[in-house]
Design a protein around this motif. Structure first.
Motif, PDB file in Angstrom:
ATOM      1  N   MET A   1     -47.959  24.248   5.457  1.00 21.83           N
ATOM      2  CA  MET A   1     -48.912  25.339   5.675  1.00 21.83           C
ATOM      3  C   MET A   1     -47.896  26.337   6.556  1.00 21.83           C
ATOM      4  O   MET A   1     -48.070  27.375   6.502  1.00 21.83           O
ATOM      5  CB  MET A   1     -49.644  24.510   6.642  1.00 21.83           C
ATOM      6  N   GLU A   2     -46.858  25.725   7.526  1.00 23.73           N
ATOM      7  CA  GLU A   2     -46.291  26.595   8.222  1.00 23.73           C
ATOM      8  C   GLU A   2     -45.457  27.817   7.511  1.00 23.73           C
ATOM      9  O   GLU A   2     -45.168  28.838   7.779  1.00 23.73           O
ATOM     10  CB  GLU A   2     -45.441  25.998   9.398  1.00 23.73           C
ATOM     11  N   GLU A   3     -44.851  26.996   6.715  1.00 22.42           N
ATOM     12  CA  GLU A   3     -43.867  27.858   5.671  1.00 22.42           C
ATOM     13  C   GLU A   3     -44.648  29.065   4.808  1.00 22.42           C
ATOM     14  O   GLU A   3     -44.123  30.084   4.759  1.00 22.42           O
ATOM     15  CB  GLU A   3     -43.338  26.891   4.515  1.00 22.42           C
ATOM     16  N   ILE A   4     -45.988  28.922   4.578  1.00 18.45           N
ATOM     17  CA  ILE A   4     -46.723  29.901   3.852  1.00 18.45           C
ATOM     18  C   ILE A   4     -47.159  30.822   4.920  1.00 18.45           C
ATOM     19  O   ILE A   4     -47.033  32.018   4.486  1.00 18.45           O
ATOM     20  CB  ILE A   4     -47.927  28.903   3.163  1.00 18.45           C
ATOM     21  N   THR A   5     -47.421  30.600   5.989  1.00 17.64           N
ATOM     22  CA  THR A   5     -47.693  31.530   7.008  1.00 17.64           C
ATOM     23  C   THR A   5     -46.494  32.404   7.193  1.00 17.64           C
ATOM     24  O   THR A   5     -46.329  33.572   7.258  1.00 17.64           O
ATOM     25  CB  THR A   5     -48.228  30.844   8.356  1.00 17.64           C
ATOM     26  N   ASN A   6     -45.291  31.862   7.308  1.00 21.73           N
ATOM     27  CA  ASN A   6     -44.215  32.554   7.765  1.00 21.73           C
ATOM     28  C   ASN A   6     -43.883  33.158   6.549  1.00 21.73           C
ATOM     29  O   ASN A   6     -43.514  34.545   6.613  1.00 21.73           O
ATOM     30  CB  ASN A   6     -43.039  31.496   8.101  1.00 21.73           C
ATOM     31  N   ARG A   7     -43.973  33.079   5.349  1.00 22.84           N
ATOM     32  CA  ARG A   7     -43.782  33.908   4.210  1.00 22.84           C
ATOM     33  C   ARG A   7     -44.776  34.828   4.006  1.00 22.84           C
ATOM     34  O   ARG A   7     -44.274  36.074   3.627  1.00 22.84           O
ATOM     35  CB  ARG A   7     -43.895  32.873   2.886  1.00 22.84           C
ATOM     36  N   GLN A   8     -46.061  34.712   4.580  1.00 27.48           N
ATOM     37  CA  GLN A   8     -46.813  35.598   4.382  1.00 27.48           C
ATOM     38  C   GLN A   8     -46.504  36.798   5.563  1.00 27.48           C
ATOM     39  O   GLN A   8     -46.822  38.176   5.515  1.00 27.48           O
ATOM     40  CB  GLN A   8     -48.101  35.347   4.854  1.00 27.48           C
ATOM     41  N   ASN A   9     -45.961  36.451   6.685  1.00 26.73           N
ATOM     42  CA  ASN A   9     -45.534  37.427   7.598  1.00 26.73           C
ATOM     43  C   ASN A   9     -44.241  38.163   7.351  1.00 26.73           C
ATOM     44  O   ASN A   9     -43.954  39.005   7.965  1.00 26.73           O
ATOM     45  CB  ASN A   9     -45.528  36.738   9.034  1.00 26.73           C
ATOM     46  N   MET A  10     -43.433  37.664   6.613  1.00 25.39           N
ATOM     47  CA  MET A  10     -42.424  38.103   6.080  1.00 25.39           C
ATOM     48  C   MET A  10     -42.457  39.608   5.174  1.00 25.39           C
ATOM     49  O   MET A  10     -43.108  39.267   4.336  1.00 25.39           O
ATOM     50  CB  MET A  10     -41.293  37.203   5.575  1.00 25.39           C
ATOM     51  N   PRO A  11     -41.821  40.592   5.606  1.00 29.48           N
ATOM     52  CA  PRO A  11     -41.970  41.761   4.731  1.00 29.48           C
ATOM     53  C   PRO A  11     -41.224  41.559   3.359  1.00 29.48           C
ATOM     54  O   PRO A  11     -40.242  40.830   3.413  1.00 29.48           O
ATOM     55  CB  PRO A  11     -41.459  42.832   5.628  1.00 29.48           C
ATOM     56  N   LEU A  12     -41.850  41.800   2.265  1.00 25.04           N
ATOM     57  CA  LEU A  12     -41.018  41.417   0.887  1.00 25.04           C
ATOM     58  C   LEU A  12     -40.429  42.786   0.769  1.00 25.04           C
ATOM     59  O   LEU A  12     -39.472  42.472   0.054  1.00 25.04           O
ATOM     60  CB  LEU A  12     -42.436  41.476  -0.033  1.00 25.04           C
ATOM     61  N   ARG A  13     -40.781  43.952   1.230  1.00 23.88           N
ATOM     62  CA  ARG A  13     -40.045  45.118   0.715  1.00 23.88           C
ATOM     63  C   ARG A  13     -39.479  45.992   1.861  1.00 23.88           C
ATOM     64  O   ARG A  13     -40.106  45.777   2.835  1.00 23.88           O
ATOM     65  CB  ARG A  13     -40.814  45.995  -0.259  1.00 23.88           C
ATOM     66  N   LEU A  14     -38.360  46.671   1.875  1.00 21.14           N
ATOM     67  CA  LEU A  14     -37.873  47.376   3.031  1.00 21.14           C
ATOM     68  C   LEU A  14     -38.716  48.364   3.555  1.00 21.14           C
ATOM     69  O   LEU A  14     -39.197  48.475   4.653  1.00 21.14           O
ATOM     70  CB  LEU A  14     -36.797  48.249   2.586  1.00 21.14           C
ATOM     71  N   LYS A  15     -39.830  49.036   2.607  1.00 25.00           N
ATOM     72  CA  LYS A  15     -40.735  49.820   3.073  1.00 25.00           C
ATOM     73  C   LYS A  15     -41.924  49.191   3.802  1.00 25.00           C
ATOM     74  O   LYS A  15     -42.585  49.931   4.508  1.00 25.00           O
ATOM     75  CB  LYS A  15     -41.619  50.690   2.158  1.00 25.00           C
ATOM     76  N   ASP A  16     -41.864  47.888   3.742  1.00 24.58           N
ATOM     77  CA  ASP A  16     -43.086  46.955   4.747  1.00 24.58           C
ATOM     78  C   ASP A  16     -42.502  46.935   6.041  1.00 24.58           C
ATOM     79  O   ASP A  16     -43.209  46.534   7.119  1.00 24.58           O
ATOM     80  CB  ASP A  16     -43.194  45.898   4.192  1.00 24.58           C
ATOM     81  N   LEU A  17     -41.239  47.150   6.261  1.00 24.69           N
ATOM     82  CA  LEU A  17     -40.664  47.007   7.943  1.00 24.69           C
ATOM     83  C   LEU A  17     -41.222  48.265   8.641  1.00 24.69           C
ATOM     84  O   LEU A  17     -41.463  49.316   8.131  1.00 24.69           O
ATOM     85  CB  LEU A  17     -39.208  47.029   7.883  1.00 24.69           C
ATOM     86  N   PRO A  18     -41.293  48.223   9.969  1.00 26.96           N
ATOM     87  CA  PRO A  18     -41.405  49.225  10.962  1.00 26.96           C
ATOM     88  C   PRO A  18     -40.510  50.383  10.697  1.00 26.96           C
ATOM     89  O   PRO A  18     -39.529  50.110  10.445  1.00 26.96           O
ATOM     90  CB  PRO A  18     -41.630  48.691  12.325  1.00 26.96           C
ATOM     91  N   ASN A  19     -41.267  51.668  10.765  1.00 20.94           N
ATOM     92  CA  ASN A  19     -40.285  52.650  10.757  1.00 20.94           C
ATOM     93  C   ASN A  19     -39.798  53.237   9.348  1.00 20.94           C
ATOM     94  O   ASN A  19     -39.245  54.250   9.315  1.00 20.94           O
ATOM     95  CB  ASN A  19     -39.053  52.796  11.837  1.00 20.94           C
ATOM     96  N   LEU A  20     -39.969  52.298   8.281  1.00 18.16           N
ATOM     97  CA  LEU A  20     -39.179  52.809   7.047  1.00 18.16           C
ATOM     98  C   LEU A  20     -40.459  52.829   6.070  1.00 18.16           C
ATOM     99  O   LEU A  20     -41.331  52.274   6.072  1.00 18.16           O
ATOM    100  CB  LEU A  20     -38.669  51.699   6.780  1.00 18.16           C
ATOM    101  N   GLY A  21     -40.378  54.015   5.365  1.00 14.91           N
ATOM    102  CA  GLY A  21     -41.259  54.320   4.405  1.00 14.91           C
ATOM    103  C   GLY A  21     -40.637  54.514   2.993  1.00 14.91           C
ATOM    104  O   GLY A  21     -39.375  53.902   3.003  1.00 14.91           O
ATOM    105  N   VAL A  22     -41.276  54.935   2.130  1.00 20.13           N
ATOM    106  CA  VAL A  22     -41.016  54.599   0.763  1.00 20.13           C
ATOM    107  C   VAL A  22     -39.597  55.664   0.509  1.00 20.13           C
ATOM    108  O   VAL A  22     -38.535  55.324  -0.271  1.00 20.13           O
ATOM    109  CB  VAL A  22     -42.054  55.121  -0.175  1.00 20.13           C
TER     110      VAL A  22
END
Length: 102
Positions: A1-22
């Motif tokens: 369960m914890e692994e699923i939660t961690n995976r959901q919180n991890m940004p999948l793409r660079l644009k999903d990180l703070p300060n980064l856009g497309v």
């Protein structure tokens, strides 16, 4: 369960990180940084240098944005010590560059 939660919180793409856009994500792709893990491994300084080779524009805000993305925070709340270190590094880099071109 914890692994699923961690995976959901991890940004999948660079644009999903703070300060980064497309647009910045595309620029990063062009210099060979296509994954969040690659950005984190390279670090803000090395990534900034890669982008500089492509962009040719000095921009301390870009450096701070990359550092914030790696830290997982908005550039405005970047830890002060890190912010100061990066600003000093950038000003030395710009100074070296201007000496080189003189």
């Amino acid at each position: 369960m914890e692994e699923i939660t961690n995976r959901q919180n991890m940004p999948l793409r660079l644009k999903d990180l703070p300060n980064l856009g497309v647009a910045l994500e595309r620029q990063l792709w062009k210099v060979g940084v296509s994954k969040v893990e690659e950005l984190r491994m390279l670090g803000a300084k090395a990534t900034y240098l890669k982008l500089q080779q492509h962009r040719k524009k000095e921009n301390v805000n870009l450096l701070l944005a990359l550092a914030g993305a790696i830290e997982g925070c908005h550039v405005a709340v970047l830890p002060e010590q890190l912010r100061n270190e990066l600003i000093i590094w950038h000003s030395e880099l710009v100074h070296q560059d201007s000496d080189y071109h003189s």
